[in-house]
Write an enzyme that holds these catalytic residues in place. Structure first.
Site, short mmCIF file in Angstrom:
data_model
loop_
_atom_site.label_atom_id
_atom_site.label_comp_id
_atom_site.label_asym_id
_atom_site.label_seq_id
_atom_site.Cartn_x
_atom_site.Cartn_y
_atom_site.Cartn_z
N HIS A 78 37.67 31.16 44.52
CA HIS A 78 36.87 32.31 44.95
C HIS A 78 35.51 32.30 44.26
O HIS A 78 35.28 31.60 43.27
CB HIS A 78 37.59 33.63 44.65
N HIS A 101 35.47 29.15 41.71
CA HIS A 101 36.37 28.88 40.60
C HIS A 101 37.78 29.35 40.92
O HIS A 101 37.99 30.19 41.81
CB HIS A 101 35.87 29.51 39.29
N ARG A 140 35.31 39.54 29.79
CA ARG A 140 34.39 39.01 30.79
C ARG A 140 33.24 39.98 31.04
O ARG A 140 33.44 41.19 31.15
CB ARG A 140 35.15 38.77 32.10
#
Length: 290
Positions: A109, A260, A275
């Site tokens: 995605h 990824h 993240r």
């Protein structure tokens, strides 16, 4: 600050940056060198960076304004003190997940392409990792487009696709969404199949994610066949880089010209990643519709 060293990690994309301590202030010359390396390699790895969350945020902000995480299935930030940080984890405390995406496979995605202005970039910091599994792969979408047959390049020039907002990359339905049975009716932004990168001007294949995607203007069966062919091409091993995580690795990637995915790992193991993402702009087509 000493001069950085950049070492290629795979033929297609990916490089490791050494000779830098991200705990320390970064001067303009070093930041410029980092940005040049990033533009060349698309994915950068920094090893041994035991950053606090404020330090992760400070480094991320050097690359642009932060974009808040997309809505998670639980409806509130995982870190109340740092709402700009998304937690990627399988760990549960008191039966409640402390993060997103669990321990299963996360399919290929591109992040948050279901919005009109997807993130420009993302950074992922490894705090706890399993002894095996959970590897992450990136694929180069410049190369994916450039190696398409000329007839396919001509066929997809100007075409657009729906980027479904219903499910995340682990297959979990997003909060407030309903099951989609017809991709033509899926909620989400509509983007070109081939975009013009806003910084480099290069053409890149732009697929988002496969589930519930639909190419506008085509019969559903034709759309499905075309997307299957493009996805098979985009995920070819020779276009990819594999990241085998070490604790305190930090990975930076360009979200506009890469895909990824993540391998599954032992549900009994702990994996905790923090993240951040950098705000992007609406994507532009590389080719106008005929």
């Amino acid at each position: 600050m000493p001069r950085i060293s950049v070492t290629k990690l795979a033929p297609a994309l990916g490089a490791e940056v050494s000779g830098i301590d991200l705990h320390l202030p970064i001067d303009e010359e070093t930041l410029s060198a980092l940005k040049d390396a990033w533009a060349s390699h698309l994915v950068l790895r920094f090893r041994g960076q035991a950053l606090t969350d404020p330090q992760l945020l400070a480094f991320s902000r050097l690359l642009g304004p932060l974009d808040p995480p997309g809505p998670n299935p639980y409806g509130k930030p995982f870190l109340e003190d740092f709402p700009e940080i998304n937690v990627i984890s399988n760990v549960k405390v008191g039966g409640a997940p402390i993060g997103n995406l669990g321990d299963g496979e996360a399919v290929w995605h591109c992040d948050m392409t279901y919005v009109e202005a997807p993130p420009r970039a993302a950074l992922l910091h490894a705090l706890e990792i399993p002894s095996s599994g959970g590897d992450t792969f990136w694929s180069n979408m410049y190369t994916a487009f450039e190696t398409l047959p000329d007839a396919m390049k001509k066929r997809i020039a100007g075409l657009r696709a729906i980027h479904d907002a219903t499910y995340n990359s682990a297959g979990v339905m997003r909060k407030g969404m309903s099951e989609v049975t017809d991709p033509r009716k899926a909620p989400g932004a509509q983007h070109p199949l081939v975009i013009k990168h806003p910084d480099t001007g290069r053409a890149a294949l732009y697929l988002g994610r496969r589930r519930n995607s639909y190419v506008l203007g085509l019969e559903l069966e034709e759309s499905e066949a075309l997307l299957d062919e493009l996805w098979a091409h985009a995920s070819r091993p020779e276009f990819t880089f594999r990241q085998v995580w070490q604790q305190h690795d930090l990975i930076l990637w360009d979200n506009r010209c890469t895909l990824h995915r993540r391998d599954a790992f032992d549900p009994a193991a702990r994996r905790v990643m923090h993240r951040t993402q950098i705000k992007g702009t609406p994507v532009a087509p590389a080719f106008e519709a005929a």
